[in-house]
Write a protein that holds these residues in place. Structure first.
Motif, short mmCIF file in Angstrom:
data_model
loop_
_atom_site.label_atom_id
_atom_site.label_comp_id
_atom_site.label_asym_id
_atom_site.label_seq_id
_atom_site.Cartn_x
_atom_site.Cartn_y
_atom_site.Cartn_z
N GLY A 71 20.17 40.58 77.83
CA GLY A 71 19.46 41.99 78.45
C GLY A 71 20.21 43.32 77.54
O GLY A 71 19.61 44.21 78.09
N MET A 72 21.18 43.14 76.72
CA MET A 72 21.61 44.10 76.08
C MET A 72 20.49 44.79 75.18
O MET A 72 20.02 44.08 74.27
CB MET A 72 22.83 43.73 75.14
N LEU A 73 20.41 45.95 75.01
CA LEU A 73 19.45 46.80 74.41
C LEU A 73 19.99 47.11 72.94
O LEU A 73 21.04 47.98 73.10
CB LEU A 73 18.63 47.97 75.06
N VAL A 74 19.49 46.88 71.92
CA VAL A 74 20.12 47.23 70.44
C VAL A 74 19.04 48.16 69.84
O VAL A 74 18.03 47.88 69.60
CB VAL A 74 20.53 46.08 69.80
N ALA A 75 19.51 49.27 69.16
CA ALA A 75 18.72 50.20 68.41
C ALA A 75 19.47 50.33 67.26
O ALA A 75 20.38 50.53 67.05
CB ALA A 75 18.50 51.50 69.31
N ALA A 76 18.21 50.45 66.12
CA ALA A 76 18.52 50.95 64.84
C ALA A 76 18.43 52.35 64.62
O ALA A 76 17.14 52.76 64.59
CB ALA A 76 17.80 50.06 63.85
N ASP A 77 19.33 53.28 64.73
CA ASP A 77 19.21 54.72 64.75
C ASP A 77 19.28 55.14 63.35
O ASP A 77 20.54 55.07 62.91
CB ASP A 77 20.18 55.40 65.49
N ALA A 123 19.74 57.67 61.86
CA ALA A 123 20.75 59.02 61.73
C ALA A 123 22.05 58.70 61.91
O ALA A 123 22.97 59.00 61.29
CB ALA A 123 20.14 60.04 62.38
N ARG A 124 22.43 57.33 62.92
CA ARG A 124 23.83 57.12 63.26
C ARG A 124 24.18 55.95 63.29
O ARG A 124 25.44 55.59 62.93
CB ARG A 124 24.18 57.71 64.69
N GLY A 125 23.30 54.86 63.23
CA GLY A 125 23.87 53.61 63.14
C GLY A 125 23.20 52.53 63.87
O GLY A 125 22.01 52.95 64.46
N VAL A 126 23.89 51.61 64.28
CA VAL A 126 23.33 50.66 65.34
C VAL A 126 24.11 50.61 66.49
O VAL A 126 25.40 50.92 66.70
CB VAL A 126 23.62 49.19 64.77
N VAL A 127 23.43 50.96 67.74
CA VAL A 127 23.90 51.18 69.01
C VAL A 127 23.38 50.62 70.08
O VAL A 127 22.30 49.73 69.69
CB VAL A 127 23.68 53.00 69.31
N ALA A 128 24.04 50.01 70.91
CA ALA A 128 23.57 49.31 72.03
C ALA A 128 24.19 49.96 73.43
O ALA A 128 24.84 50.79 73.50
CB ALA A 128 24.40 48.00 71.87
N SER A 129 22.97 49.47 74.40
CA SER A 129 23.27 49.67 75.91
C SER A 129 23.17 48.50 76.73
O SER A 129 22.49 47.57 76.42
CB SER A 129 22.22 50.68 76.15
N ARG A 130 24.05 48.50 77.73
CA ARG A 130 24.29 47.28 78.73
C ARG A 130 23.64 47.83 80.15
O ARG A 130 23.92 47.18 81.07
CB ARG A 130 25.66 46.65 78.69
N ASP A 131 23.40 49.20 80.33
CA ASP A 131 22.88 49.67 81.55
C ASP A 131 21.43 50.29 81.36
O ASP A 131 20.99 51.41 82.09
CB ASP A 131 24.04 50.74 81.82
N GLY A 132 20.67 49.63 80.77
CA GLY A 132 19.38 50.27 80.65
C GLY A 132 19.00 51.11 79.86
O GLY A 132 17.73 51.83 80.04
#
Length: 289
Positions: free
Chosen positions: A180-186, A188-197
């Motif tokens: 359920g971790m959401l991973v994003a390719a941004d 401008a800033r890199g690869v980021v992830a969220s564990r809280d929706g």
């Protein structure tokens, strides 16, 4: 981890670099044709692998879809002519299939034979640069609206709510891990992830130019990220990252849900790469040029 990047690299420049495919010739309607020949002057945005067949690939390009039934060796047009298919997503069971991009959001319940255009409540527009469905939870969807933010749906895409204005405006790739971790390719800033929706994010990889991410639903912890500098991967959920032999601009990456050792990447120059050993080695597929 920090990926190498040009000192003067700007977000728009990275996207433009990935969109340049130096190729010749016109599109072809014949199966078995190399990707470069079928692409013509279009460029690659997104990639998906059929959960029932790891050799069957769907490629989203500027102007429609392409399909391969032999693991990326041969390609043919697959419909949605004129649509800018920046994102391809599907539930781990196979249906529905989603296409999202510049002013397009469509859903297919029959593997792409027919498509339904959607305009969900809650979205400020349909310039969707990122789109992902959580494996095993087809009602949980995330999308990045260009210049606006990150939006989440809990009802299968019928409606969306804003999750973040900080992450989302420059996101070009989204994926959910099996946990359920959401991973994003941004870009401008890199690869980021969220564990809280999507309410808060941590940085996994620093560096501009990332445009695509994928997580393998059958191998918890295996996450891939691609962009201007090439392809990197993690086998521990994003804590540690390693470079791969796939270098240079990579436009799209995807895991094969039905094959725990398999994943694919498509370079901006139309080379197709595959791994069959869980990412330990990568090799070009077919002609590639």
């Amino acid at each position: 981890m920090r990926m190498p990047a040009r000192a003067a690299l700007l977000a728009a420049g990275a996207v433009a670099a990935l969109g340049l495919v130096a190729c010749s010739g016109s599109g072809s309607d014949g199966a078995g044709t190399s990707l470069r020949s079928v692409l013509a002057d279009r460029h690659v945005h997104s990639l998906a692998v059929d959960p029932a067949d790891p050799e069957r690939l769907l490629l989203g390009v500027h102007g429609g879809l392409l399909r391969s039934d032999d693991g990326g060796r041969g390609w043919s047009p697959a419909g949605l002519d004129g649509d800018d298919a920046m994102n391809l997503a599907r539930a781990s069971g196979g249906a529905p299939v989603w296409v999202a991009g510049h002013e397009v959001l469509k859903r297919s319940a029959d593997g792409g034979a027919t498509w339904e255009a959607l305009r969900p409540a809650g979205l400020p527009g349909l310039d969707l640069h990122g789109f992902a469905v959580r494996p095993g939870h087809p009602r949980e969807i995330a999308t990045a609206v260009a210049g606006q933010g990150l939006y989440r749906s809990a009802d299968g895409g019928a409606s969306f709510r804003l999750a973040s204005r900080d992450v989302g405006p420059s996101v070009f790739g989204l994926t959910f891990t099996a946990g359920g971790m959401l991973v994003a390719a941004d870009v401008a800033r890199g690869v980021v992830a969220s564990r809280d929706g999507g309410r808060s994010f941590t940085t996994l990889v620093t560096g501009a130019g990332f445009v695509s991410v994928a997580a393998h639903p059958g191998r918890p912890g295996w996450v891939l990220a691609a962009g201007e500098a090439g392809l990197v991967q993690s086998h521990d959920g994003g804590r540690r990252w390693r470079t791969t032999t796939v270098v240079g601009p990579v436009a799209a990456v995807a895991a094969a849900p039905g094959a725990p050792q398999r994943a694919y990447a498509v370079a901006a120059d139309a080379r197709v790469y595959a791994t069959r050993d869980g990412g330990r080695s990568w090799a070009t597929v077919g002609e590639g040029r």
